[in-house]
Design a protein around this motif. Structure first.
Motif, PDB file in Angstrom:
ATOM      1  N   GLY A   2       0.803  -1.230   0.000  1.00  0.00           N
ATOM      2  CA  GLY A   2       0.000   0.000   0.000  1.00  0.00           C
ATOM      3  C   GLY A   2       0.832   1.273   0.000  1.00  0.00           C
ATOM      4  O   GLY A   2       0.610   2.156  -0.850  1.00  0.00           O
ATOM      5  N   PRO A   3       1.805   1.411   0.911  1.00  0.00           N
ATOM      6  CA  PRO A   3       2.613   2.633   0.900  1.00  0.00           C
ATOM      7  C   PRO A   3       3.386   2.821  -0.414  1.00  0.00           C
ATOM      8  O   PRO A   3       3.540   3.946  -0.889  1.00  0.00           O
ATOM      9  CB  PRO A   3       3.573   2.438   2.079  1.00  0.00           C
ATOM     10  CG  PRO A   3       2.849   1.506   3.000  1.00  0.00           C
ATOM     11  CD  PRO A   3       2.087   0.582   2.096  1.00  0.00           C
ATOM     12  N   THR A   4       3.846   1.731  -1.001  1.00  0.00           N
ATOM     13  CA  THR A   4       4.558   1.828  -2.278  1.00  0.00           C
ATOM     14  C   THR A   4       3.615   2.321  -3.370  1.00  0.00           C
ATOM     15  O   THR A   4       3.980   3.184  -4.173  1.00  0.00           O
ATOM     16  CB  THR A   4       5.175   0.466  -2.663  1.00  0.00           C
ATOM     17  OG1 THR A   4       6.068   0.073  -1.610  1.00  0.00           O
ATOM     18  CG2 THR A   4       5.919   0.539  -3.976  1.00  0.00           C
ATOM     19  N   TRP A   5       2.385   1.795  -3.404  1.00  0.00           N
ATOM     20  CA  TRP A   5       1.408   2.245  -4.400  1.00  0.00           C
ATOM     21  C   TRP A   5       1.177   3.751  -4.265  1.00  0.00           C
ATOM     22  O   TRP A   5       1.044   4.458  -5.266  1.00  0.00           O
ATOM     23  CB  TRP A   5       0.069   1.495  -4.243  1.00  0.00           C
ATOM     24  CG  TRP A   5      -0.936   1.919  -5.265  1.00  0.00           C
ATOM     25  CD1 TRP A   5      -1.069   1.434  -6.534  1.00  0.00           C
ATOM     26  CD2 TRP A   5      -1.944   2.928  -5.115  1.00  0.00           C
ATOM     27  NE1 TRP A   5      -2.096   2.085  -7.179  1.00  0.00           N
ATOM     28  CE2 TRP A   5      -2.651   3.008  -6.326  1.00  0.00           C
ATOM     29  CE3 TRP A   5      -2.324   3.774  -4.072  1.00  0.00           C
ATOM     30  CZ2 TRP A   5      -3.703   3.891  -6.535  1.00  0.00           C
ATOM     31  CZ3 TRP A   5      -3.367   4.656  -4.279  1.00  0.00           C
ATOM     32  CH2 TRP A   5      -4.051   4.715  -5.498  1.00  0.00           C
ATOM     33  N   MET A   6       1.149   4.237  -3.046  1.00  0.00           N
ATOM     34  CA  MET A   6       0.902   5.665  -2.817  1.00  0.00           C
ATOM     35  C   MET A   6       2.030   6.550  -3.340  1.00  0.00           C
ATOM     36  O   MET A   6       1.855   7.752  -3.482  1.00  0.00           O
ATOM     37  CB  MET A   6       0.708   5.937  -1.315  1.00  0.00           C
ATOM     38  CG  MET A   6      -0.567   5.368  -0.731  1.00  0.00           C
ATOM     39  SD  MET A   6      -2.045   6.262  -1.223  1.00  0.00           S
ATOM     40  CE  MET A   6      -1.848   7.785  -0.296  1.00  0.00           C
ATOM     41  N   THR A   7       3.191   5.975  -3.659  1.00  0.00           N
ATOM     42  CA  THR A   7       4.333   6.774  -4.117  1.00  0.00           C
ATOM     43  C   THR A   7       4.643   6.587  -5.606  1.00  0.00           C
ATOM     44  O   THR A   7       5.664   7.076  -6.087  1.00  0.00           O
ATOM     45  CB  THR A   7       5.594   6.434  -3.295  1.00  0.00           C
ATOM     46  OG1 THR A   7       5.944   5.065  -3.521  1.00  0.00           O
ATOM     47  CG2 THR A   7       5.376   6.693  -1.813  1.00  0.00           C
ATOM     48  N   LYS A   8       3.775   5.904  -6.323  1.00  0.00           N
ATOM     49  CA  LYS A   8       3.985   5.683  -7.754  1.00  0.00           C
ATOM     50  C   LYS A   8       3.063   6.604  -8.556  1.00  0.00           C
ATOM     51  O   LYS A   8       1.855   6.699  -8.265  1.00  0.00           O
ATOM     52  CB  LYS A   8       3.669   4.226  -8.139  1.00  0.00           C
ATOM     53  CG  LYS A   8       4.528   3.209  -7.411  1.00  0.00           C
ATOM     54  CD  LYS A   8       5.970   3.329  -7.806  1.00  0.00           C
ATOM     55  CE  LYS A   8       6.806   2.283  -7.091  1.00  0.00           C
ATOM     56  NZ  LYS A   8       8.196   2.550  -7.119  1.00  0.00           N
ATOM     57  N   PRO A   9       3.587   7.275  -9.587  1.00  0.00           N
ATOM     58  CA  PRO A   9       2.735   8.141 -10.414  1.00  0.00           C
ATOM     59  C   PRO A   9       1.549   7.354 -10.981  1.00  0.00           C
ATOM     60  O   PRO A   9       1.672   6.176 -11.321  1.00  0.00           O
ATOM     61  CB  PRO A   9       3.669   8.604 -11.534  1.00  0.00           C
ATOM     62  CG  PRO A   9       5.048   8.469 -10.944  1.00  0.00           C
ATOM     63  CD  PRO A   9       4.973   7.278 -10.028  1.00  0.00           C
ATOM     64  N   HIS A  10       0.399   8.027 -11.056  1.00  0.00           N
ATOM     65  CA  HIS A  10      -0.821   7.382 -11.535  1.00  0.00           C
ATOM     66  C   HIS A  10      -1.419   8.218 -12.667  1.00  0.00           C
ATOM     67  O   HIS A  10      -1.573   9.437 -12.526  1.00  0.00           O
ATOM     68  CB  HIS A  10      -1.822   7.245 -10.382  1.00  0.00           C
ATOM     69  CG  HIS A  10      -2.902   6.271 -10.660  1.00  0.00           C
ATOM     70  ND1 HIS A  10      -3.956   6.541 -11.501  1.00  0.00           N
ATOM     71  CD2 HIS A  10      -3.090   5.007 -10.211  1.00  0.00           C
ATOM     72  CE1 HIS A  10      -4.750   5.503 -11.559  1.00  0.00           C
ATOM     73  NE2 HIS A  10      -4.246   4.544 -10.786  1.00  0.00           N
ATOM     74  N   PRO A  11      -1.806   7.575 -13.777  1.00  0.00           N
ATOM     75  CA  PRO A  11      -2.328   8.335 -14.918  1.00  0.00           C
ATOM     76  C   PRO A  11      -3.626   9.096 -14.619  1.00  0.00           C
ATOM     77  O   PRO A  11      -3.874  10.147 -15.215  1.00  0.00           O
ATOM     78  CB  PRO A  11      -2.551   7.266 -16.006  1.00  0.00           C
ATOM     79  CG  PRO A  11      -2.541   5.963 -15.282  1.00  0.00           C
ATOM     80  CD  PRO A  11      -1.734   6.141 -14.051  1.00  0.00           C
ATOM     81  N   LEU A  12      -4.446   8.613 -13.699  1.00  0.00           N
ATOM     82  CA  LEU A  12      -5.694   9.311 -13.375  1.00  0.00           C
ATOM     83  C   LEU A  12      -5.474  10.505 -12.442  1.00  0.00           C
ATOM     84  O   LEU A  12      -6.405  11.231 -12.128  1.00  0.00           O
ATOM     85  CB  LEU A  12      -6.701   8.346 -12.739  1.00  0.00           C
ATOM     86  CG  LEU A  12      -7.222   7.246 -13.655  1.00  0.00           C
ATOM     87  CD1 LEU A  12      -8.140   6.304 -12.885  1.00  0.00           C
ATOM     88  CD2 LEU A  12      -7.934   7.842 -14.858  1.00  0.00           C
ATOM     89  N   LEU A  13      -4.223  10.688 -12.025  1.00  0.00           N
ATOM     90  CA  LEU A  13      -3.890  11.807 -11.132  1.00  0.00           C
ATOM     91  C   LEU A  13      -2.915  12.755 -11.825  1.00  0.00           C
ATOM     92  O   LEU A  13      -2.029  13.331 -11.209  1.00  0.00           O
ATOM     93  CB  LEU A  13      -3.283  11.268  -9.824  1.00  0.00           C
ATOM     94  CG  LEU A  13      -4.153  10.285  -9.042  1.00  0.00           C
ATOM     95  CD1 LEU A  13      -3.392   9.723  -7.847  1.00  0.00           C
ATOM     96  CD2 LEU A  13      -5.440  10.967  -8.604  1.00  0.00           C
ATOM     97  N   ASP A  14      -3.081  12.889 -13.139  1.00  0.00           N
ATOM     98  CA  ASP A  14      -2.222  13.774 -13.941  1.00  0.00           C
ATOM     99  C   ASP A  14      -0.748  13.398 -13.812  1.00  0.00           C
ATOM    100  O   ASP A  14       0.130  14.258 -13.839  1.00  0.00           O
ATOM    101  CB  ASP A  14      -2.422  15.242 -13.546  1.00  0.00           C
ATOM    102  CG  ASP A  14      -3.849  15.710 -13.708  1.00  0.00           C
ATOM    103  OD1 ASP A  14      -4.531  15.218 -14.642  1.00  0.00           O
ATOM    104  OD2 ASP A  14      -4.295  16.540 -12.902  1.00  0.00           O
ATOM    105  N   GLY A  15      -0.472  12.113 -13.618  1.00  0.00           N
ATOM    106  CA  GLY A  15       0.892  11.640 -13.514  1.00  0.00           C
ATOM    107  C   GLY A  15       1.524  11.872 -12.148  1.00  0.00           C
ATOM    108  O   GLY A  15       2.686  11.545 -11.940  1.00  0.00           O
TER     109      GLY A  15
END
Length: 173
Positions: free
Chosen positions: A131-144
């Protein structure tokens, strides 16, 4: 509150929620017998899911936490890098380096601590230890941007929560 069927994820979320609980109790303790919230729970379990106690958070969100709290919170968060802490809380590194441990931080930091804690616990429900790792990876739905970076305000936090809910339930964001 959604339900989670992944026991490992619930375990990771529970461990993280309890760690954050300890950070907040310590942060708001003014002395041995001065914690007005004795018995207060910052996190609770409802329908097999962990969640921030929003009423308690609303009460304490306008309080200042001492700077020492940030190191404790970082450890509880299990974020991979200290840089992620600064991003999550919108704290300036140079200002923080000149701050003594007992110096009270502005109340906005407290509010961000609660929001990010809640989202990190939610991410641990969905992804377990990752979970913490996911929170630190750029996400396309969040403007990168990374979820932790996007959630530095209330509206960004709601978008990150919606993405986590969609991932868990296979829904649309």
């Amino acid at each position: 509150m959604s339900t989670t069927t992944n026991p490992a994820a619930m375990s990771a979320a529970g461990v993280m929620a309890k760690a954050f609980e300890g950070v907040f109790v310590h942060a708001f303790s003014r002395g041995k017998d001065d914690f007005r919230g004795a018995g207060t729970r910052f996190f609770h379990v409802s329908e097999a899911a962990w969640g921030l106690n929003r009423g308690v958070a609303a009460h304490y969100a306008s309080w200042s936490v001492p700077a020492r709290c940030l190191d404790e919170w970082f450890e509880a968060s299990r974020l991979p890098r200290k840089k992620d802490l600064l991003t999550a809380l919108s704290v300036n590194a140079s200002t923080l380096s000149r701050t003594r441990p007992e110096t009270p931080l502005e109340p906005g930091v407290t509010e961000r601590l609660f929001r990010q804690s809640d989202l990190l616990v939610r991410a641990a429900e969905v992804f377990g230890e990752q979970g913490p790792t996911w929170m630190t990876k750029p996400h396309p739905l969040l403007d990168g941007k990374t979820p932790i970076e996007f959630a530095t305000n209330e509206y960004g936090g709601e978008k990150v929560r919606a993405i986590l809910n969609a991932i868990e339930h296979g829904g649309v964001v």
